[in-house]
Scaffold this active site. Structure first.
Site, mmCIF file in Angstrom:
data_model
loop_
_atom_site.group_PDB
_atom_site.id
_atom_site.type_symbol
_atom_site.label_atom_id
_atom_site.label_comp_id
_atom_site.label_asym_id
_atom_site.label_seq_id
_atom_site.Cartn_x
_atom_site.Cartn_y
_atom_site.Cartn_z
ATOM 1 C CG PHE A 190 -4.235 15.556 1.125
ATOM 2 C CD1 PHE A 190 -5.143 14.506 1.121
ATOM 3 C CD2 PHE A 190 -3.657 15.941 -0.078
ATOM 4 C CE1 PHE A 190 -5.474 13.863 -0.062
ATOM 5 C CE2 PHE A 190 -3.982 15.302 -1.271
ATOM 6 C CZ PHE A 190 -4.896 14.262 -1.254
ATOM 7 C CB VAL A 191 1.181 13.230 1.755
ATOM 8 C CG1 VAL A 191 1.614 13.726 3.113
ATOM 9 C CG2 VAL A 191 0.583 11.833 1.866
ATOM 10 C CG ASP B 211 -6.668 8.401 6.277
ATOM 11 O OD1 ASP B 211 -6.506 8.586 7.496
ATOM 12 O OD2 ASP B 211 -7.275 9.219 5.562
ATOM 13 C CE LYS C 261 -3.013 11.139 5.457
ATOM 14 N NZ LYS C 261 -4.159 11.781 4.801
ATOM 15 C CD GLU D 184 -3.237 0.165 0.303
ATOM 16 O OE1 GLU D 184 -2.840 1.109 -0.412
ATOM 17 O OE2 GLU D 184 -4.433 -0.160 0.388
#
Ligand code: IMP
Length: 176
Positions: free
Chosen positions: A152-153, A103, A131, A99
């Site tokens: 947020f990336v 999140d 995350k 992955e």
């Protein structure tokens, strides 16, 4: 760097990413010595990570890219998700899901449940990023690269509205 209306700044350099990948790969090479795992990178986000990680894997292995498809179920529960692209039997195999980011872990839970139902021998996860919600919920990621907060990336396979997957480093959205 600006993508659509959002401003992004560099977050993790290409060099830091490659260093992390070397150490993740050596952990996997060590833990799976004597086995022949099947790597299942989940498209689209993990294409770049999978390509770099697999160059450092020295044990025998198979690779099969999969994708999550969403479709409307007949029940009121709404969207159901299923794995597509599986082209070989995973019965009795040691699976390593690849992955880009975990999140809430909901996507992963669905994938793992489906893989368990196929009679796999073991299912583990390698994720470049993890995350905060995933850590708080205790989502099982055996090989986790960078632990990040809720930012947020984008970049290195990850997108914002379909854009930004092509960069060799990771960017973070500027929020103020
Ligand atoms: P989860 O089901 O909440 O764990 O969501 C995982 C998926 O959401 C990832 O595979 C990504 O496609 C997407 N995602 C979550 N956070 C980000 C992010 O910061 N940037 C880009 N995509 C993200």
């Amino acid at each position: 760097m600006k993508i659509k209306q959002l401003e992004f700044t560099e977050f993790i350099s290409a060099e830091q990413i490659q260093d992390k990948i070397h150490s993740l790969a050596s952990e996997i090479n060590h833990d799976y010595k004597g086995k022949t795992p099947v790597f299942l990178p989940v498209l689209n986000g993990s294409f770049m990570f999978a390509a770099d990680l697999l160059k450092d894997i020295s044990i025998p292995c198979r690779v099969s890219f999969v994708k999550i498809s969403s479709y409307e179920g007949m029940s009121s529960t709404g969207q159901l998700k299923t794995l597509i692209g599986l082209d070989e039997s995973l019965f009795n195999q040691d699976i390593i899901i690849v992955e880009d980011i975990v999140d809430t872990g909901l996507t992963l839970q669905k994938i793992i449940a489906e893989l368990n139902s196929l009679g796999t021998r073991s299912v583990e996860v390698v994720s470049l990023l993890r995350k905060k919600p995933a850590r708080e919920k205790g989502v099982k990621v055996k090989f986790a690269g960078f632990d990040i907060e809720n930012e947020f990336v984008l970049g290195y396979g990850l997108d914002y509205d379909g854009l930004g997957r092509n960069y060799r480093q990771l960017f973070q959205a500027v929020t103020d």
